[in-house]
Enzyme design. Sequence first.
Site, PDB file in Angstrom:
ATOM      1  N   SER A   1      46.122   1.498 -16.322  1.00  0.00           N
ATOM      2  CA  SER A   1      44.907   1.193 -15.685  1.00  0.00           C
ATOM      3  C   SER A   1      44.730   2.029 -14.353  1.00  0.00           C
ATOM      4  CB  SER A   1      44.647  -0.685 -15.320  1.00  0.00           C
ATOM      5  OG  SER A   1      43.903  -0.958 -14.558  1.00  0.00           O
TER       6      SER A   1
ATOM      7  N   ASP B   1      39.604  -4.950 -24.480  1.00  0.00           N
ATOM      8  CA  ASP B   1      39.373  -4.287 -22.659  1.00  0.00           C
ATOM      9  C   ASP B   1      37.909  -4.311 -22.508  1.00  0.00           C
ATOM     10  OD1 ASP B   1      39.159  -3.868 -20.484  1.00  0.00           O
ATOM     11  OD2 ASP B   1      41.440  -2.617 -21.445  1.00  0.00           O
TER      12      ASP B   1
ATOM     13  N   HIS C   1      43.039  -5.779 -21.020  1.00  0.00           N
ATOM     14  CA  HIS C   1      43.581  -5.741 -19.893  1.00  0.00           C
ATOM     15  C   HIS C   1      44.231  -6.135 -19.637  1.00  0.00           C
ATOM     16  CE1 HIS C   1      41.624  -2.270 -17.525  1.00  0.00           C
ATOM     17  NE2 HIS C   1      42.677  -2.882 -16.698  1.00  0.00           N
TER      18      HIS C   1
END
Length: 400
Positions: free
Chosen positions: A236, A331, A364
């Site tokens: 991330s 995601d 994610h």
Amino acid sequence: MPDPRESRRRSRALSHALWFARARPGDYLLAAARMSAGLPMIGRHLEPFGGFLALGLFAPGFAPGLLATTGRPHLPVGGVDRQRVRHGDTVAAVASGLADVVSGSVQWPAPTSLAPVFNSTAHRKHVRHASVPYGDQPGQVVDVWSRADLVGTDAPVLLFVPGGAWVFGSRKLQGHSLMSHLAEMGWVCLSLEYRTSPKHRWPRQLIDVKAAISWARANVGRYGGDPAFVAVAGCSAGGHLATLAGLTPDDRTPELPADADTTVDAVVSIYGSYDWEDRSTPERARFMSFLERVVVQRRQRARPETFRAASPMARMTSDAPPFLVIHGTKDFLIPIHEAETFAARLRSVSRSRVSYIPVPGGTHGFDLIDGTRTGPVVNAIGMFLDHVHRERRARVDTAV
């Protein structure tokens, strides 16, 4: 002749006046959080609350995607057969993305219904040294991971950069599956903690990553690592930082010594962010507003060069190190097309290997919450890094 100090004082006064004129209630709350984080003794403990406040105030548009990614992906929905399908899809994607690295005889780890984050304590058995300083500022520390029987000083090194929207930078949970696996392979891993916004505005996060790389080059030998091979990985925001560090080794900052070696030998970016300029959609506009008000604390239209310099999409060169880009197809926080575009553009520019793995159904944070996909992805990263390391050693041996 005008007094320079008076000119600076007036400029600061004007800047403060403009801020008060434009500020909204949330900005005042954020300013209060920054001030509290700077208090002696207790400020360090209050700093995470500023991060929570920043996300709550300025990133509410991300909440639906965040809930979607952290809802129930680690549960065995559909039973064992469904887990096997997801696991098989992941193995197939990995084998395709690393076709020249993955052999047909690989024994992939079995899927599990337990979220990997719940195995953190077991993984941390590989932490040999905790809270080792890499700088003089509070929080500039790394944990050193390695196998207990590691001997010598030639183990390849991975510096892992955790994510957290640039407002959290804790080494406590993320990356443990990966570092545990690499430690078992004989690597030395450094789990990084770094300064974060809103107390520390950009580019303090990147400066800390570069400082840690430089520290590793100079000091990792005492922990069994080879300073001649240092890779960097992150998830991330950590993926963004790892990517940017890999692409900008020649960028200099007054906070680092002029002779600091911040080059890296490979980069692994897992659901990273690659574009800090695009405002073409409402989602992108919200993301850029978050960066402006919380992370960079500057407006893009006033400082476009700052945002461009922080955007990996704009920093590609032919000298980029080998890259592995990994992103989940589901995601909702950083859509996969951003990773696809970055990998394709980098492949067209770089002279080094650029590998890309789209993880089918991956969300994610899948490496924290998804036991069916994390194992194959972690093994794939290990194979990629081992391959790059062996290629590097072969070139060095040939040159000698």
